[in-house]
Scaffold this active site. Structure first.
Site, PDB file in Angstrom:
ATOM      1  N   HIS A 155       0.833  -1.213   0.000  1.00  0.00           N
ATOM      2  CA  HIS A 155       0.000   0.000   0.000  1.00  0.00           C
ATOM      3  C   HIS A 155       0.863   1.258   0.000  1.00  0.00           C
ATOM      4  CE1 HIS A 155      -3.338  -2.703   1.179  1.00  0.00           C
ATOM      5  NE2 HIS A 155      -2.409  -3.264   1.948  1.00  0.00           N
ATOM      6  N   SER A 276      15.292  20.206 -16.085  1.00  0.00           N
ATOM      7  CA  SER A 276      14.163  21.083 -16.361  1.00  0.00           C
ATOM      8  C   SER A 276      14.688  22.351 -17.019  1.00  0.00           C
ATOM      9  CB  SER A 276      13.460  21.424 -15.053  1.00  0.00           C
ATOM     10  OG  SER A 276      12.743  22.635 -15.180  1.00  0.00           O
ATOM     11  N   LYS A 282      16.387  20.178 -10.911  1.00  0.00           N
ATOM     12  CA  LYS A 282      15.590  18.996 -11.248  1.00  0.00           C
ATOM     13  C   LYS A 282      16.391  17.908 -11.956  1.00  0.00           C
ATOM     14  CE  LYS A 282      11.560  18.447 -11.024  1.00  0.00           C
ATOM     15  NZ  LYS A 282      10.441  19.148 -11.656  1.00  0.00           N
ATOM     16  N   GLU A 289       9.015   7.611 -16.985  1.00  0.00           N
ATOM     17  CA  GLU A 289       7.647   8.126 -17.106  1.00  0.00           C
ATOM     18  C   GLU A 289       7.083   7.753 -18.471  1.00  0.00           C
ATOM     19  OE1 GLU A 289       7.759  12.328 -16.067  1.00  0.00           O
ATOM     20  OE2 GLU A 289       9.184  11.830 -14.486  1.00  0.00           O
TER      21      GLU A 289
END
Ligand code: ARG
Length: 460
Positions: A155, A276, A282, A289
Site C-alpha cells: 500500500h 528542467s 531537477k 515516465e
C-alpha cells in the site's frame, strides 16, 4: 485500374484509395510476402498448374523484387494498393505473363494472413531477446545488492525490511513470464493459412503441408473460413506486449519514486535522466515516465484491435486490415523503449546509506510479534500485544527498542532479555530464508534459479 478492376468501368475515387490503401504500412512485410510467393510458386508447379520453367522464372523475378526492396530502390506506383499487389505488379513487369499465373487459387486473404503470421513469428523472437537483455541487467544489479537492505512496501506504506536484490529480482520473474507467454503465442501463430483461398479453400491440389513446412510453420490451418480471418495471434501478441509494458510501468513507478530526493534510494545515470528548462535542481526520470505512459498506448492497441474484431461476420472483412498498425506500433514502441530501460538498470546507482536511513523500527513490528509466537503465543494475540507496544512507543515518542523490559512485561510476560535481538534489520531479513524469501541466502538461491532459467532458454 487496380489489379481487381476487370468488372469495373470507372477508376477508384482518390479519397477512397487513400482510405483503403495499406501499402503505407504493410510494405514492411515485403520479405514475408515474397517468401510466401516463392513457396506458393513451387506448390502450384508441383500441382501441375504452372510448368517448372514458369516457376523458375517467377521465383527468379521474386528474388529481383526482393533485392529492389532491400536496396531501397523499389518504386511504388499509384495502383499499388498493398504489398501483395505491389509485388505482383512488379513481378509481372519483370517476368511477363508468367507473373500473372502466381495468384492461381490464392487470394490476398490467405496471403495477408500468412505474411502477417510470418512477420509476428519473427517479431516474437526479437521481442524475447530484448526482454531477456533487461532481465540480465536486473540480475547483474541484483548480484551486487544481495546484502543491501531497504524498506519494503505494501500500500506504499513501509512494511518490512527487504534486500534490494529481492526487489530487483521481482521484476526479473515478471519478465520471465512475459517471455514464456510469447512462447505460447509463437506456438499458436505458427500455423499456415496459405491454401485457404479467399474463404472456401483452393480447388487446386496444392500440398499445404509442404507449403507450411517450407515457410517454417509447424502446421497448416484446419479450416479455411477461420484460416483467412483468425487474428487471435495478433491479439495475443498485443496482449503479451501490453502486459510486458505494464510490468515496465510498475518498475517505472518504483524508479520514479525511489529516485525522488524524499527517498533517494537510487540515482539515475546522467545520460538517462533529464533536467528542467526552468528549475536547475531537477533530475527527472523522463524515460521511466515514458515507460509508464506507453503502457496506456499498448493497452489501447490491444483493446482497439479486439473492438475491431468483435462484431465481424464470418471470414475476411476489411476491418481486419486494422490489425497491422496496432501490432507494428506496439512492437516499435517497445523496441524504442526497452533498450533505454535496460541501460537505465545497467547504469542505475543504488544508495545503500539512504535505504538504511529509511529503515525505521516499526518495520520490525512483525518480527516482534513472531518473537512472541516463538514463545508460544498464538499469532492473533501476539499481533494485538505488539499493536499496544507500537501505540506505547508513539505515545512516549520513543522507539520500541527503548521501552524497558518491565513495561514490555506488563503487556506480556513472555517478553525477556533476548527481545533486544529482535531489533536488528539484518536478522529480520536473514530470518526470511525459506525459498522465495528476502534473506540473502534465499535470494542467492533465487539468483541461481534465474541463471538456470536464462541458460535454459534456447537463444531466440
Ligand atoms: N490489405 C489487406 C489487409 O491488410 C489485404 C487483404 C485484402 N483482401 C481483400 N479481399 N481486399 O487485410
Amino acid at each position: 485500374m487496380p489489379l481487381w478492376g476487370g468488372a469495373f468501368s470507372e477508376p477508384t475515387d482518390d479519397d477512397l484509395r487513400a482510405l483503403n490503401d495499406s501499402i503505407g504500412f504493410d510494405q514492411r512485410m515485403y520479405a514475408e510476402d515474397i517468401a510466401g510467393s516463392v513457396a506458393y510458386a513451387r506448390a502450384i508447379a508441383q500441382a501441375g498448374i504452372i510448368t517448372g520453367d514458369e516457376a523458375e522464372r517467377i521465383i527468379a523475378g521474386l528474388l529481383l523484387v526482393l533485392q529492389e526492396f532491400e536496396a531501397g530502390v523499389f518504386t511504388l506506383q499509384p495502383g499499388d494498393e498493398d504489398i501483395h499487389t505491389a509485388v505482383e505488379r512488379r513481378l509481372t513487369e519483370l517476368v511477363g505473363a508468367a507473373g500473372g499465373k502466381l495468384h492461381t487459387g490464392r487470394s490476398r486473404n490467405d496471403q495477408v494472413a500468412t505474411d502477417f503470421r510470418l512477420w509476428v513469428l519473427a517479431a516474437i523472437r526479437d521481442m524475447q531477446a530484448q526482454l531477456i537483455d533487461l532481465q540480465r541487467a536486473l540480475l547483474e544489479q541484483a548480484q551486487q545488492h544481495v546484502h543491501t537492505i531497504m524498506p519494503g512496501y505494501t500500500h506504499l506504506q513501509p512494511a518490512q525490511p527487504i534486500t534490494a536484490a529481492h526487489w530487483l529480482m521481482s521484476f526479473f520473474w515478471m519478465l520471465a513470464r512475459d517471455v514464456e507467454r510469447l512462447d505460447d503465442c509463437h506456438r499458436r501463430t505458427a500455423t499456415c493459412p496459405l491454401g485457404s483461398g479467399a474463404l472456401a479453400g483452393t480447388p487446386f491440389p496444392v500440398d499445404r503441408a509442404m507449403l507450411a513446412e517450407e515457410l517454417g510453420f509447424a502446421d497448416y490451418t484446419p479450416n479455411s473460413l477461420d484460416g483467412v480471418s483468425d487474428r487471435d495471434f495478433a491479439a495475443e501478441f498485443l496482449f503479451a506486449l501490453a502486459l510486458a509494458n505494464t510490468h515496465l510501468s510498475r518498475l517505472a513507478e518504483d524508479i520514479v519514486l525511489y529516485s525522488n530526493p524524499l527517498f533517494g534510494y537510487i540515482t539515475l545515470n546522467d545520460r538517462y535522466s533529464t533536467g528542467s528548462s526552468l528549475m536547475p535542481q531537477k533530475r527527472n526520470a523522463d524515460p521511466m515516465e515514458l515507460a509508464r505512459g506507453k503502457a496506456g498506448r499498448l493497452i489501447g492497441n490491444l483493446t482497439g484491435l479486439l473492438a475491431s474484431l468483435k462484431g465481424l461476420p464470418s471470414t475476411y472483412n476489411k476491418d481486419i486490415q486494422e490489425d497491422k498498425e496496432a501490432v507494428f506500433d506496439s512492437f516499435d514502441t517497445l523496441t524504442r523503449l526497452l533498450p533505454v530501460v535496460t541501460a537505465i538498470i545497467q547504469t542505475l546507482h543504488l544508495n545503500p546509506e539512504k535505504m538504511r536511513a529509511a529503515l525505521t523500527e516499526d518495520l520490525l513490528a512483525t518480527d516482534l510479534a513472531d518473537y512472541l509466537v516463538k514463545k508460544g503465543l498464538p499469532f492473533r494475540q501476539a499481533h494485538h500485544v505488539v499493536g499496544e507496544v507500537v501505540r506505547l512507543a508513539a505515545r512516549e515518542n520513543t522507539a520500541m527498542s527503548h521501552i524497558n523490559l518491565d513495561t514490555l512485561r506488563s503487556l506480556s510476560d513472555l517478553f525477556a532479555e533476548d527481545v533486544a535481538a529482535v531489533f536488528d534489520f539484518e536478522q529480520s531479513v536473514a530470518r526470511r530464508a525459506a525459498p522465495g524469501g528476502t534473506a540473502p541466502e534465499a535470494v542467492s538461491q533465487q539468483i541461481q534459479q534465474a541463471e538456470a532459467w536464462l541458460n535454459g532458454r534456447i537463444t531466440p
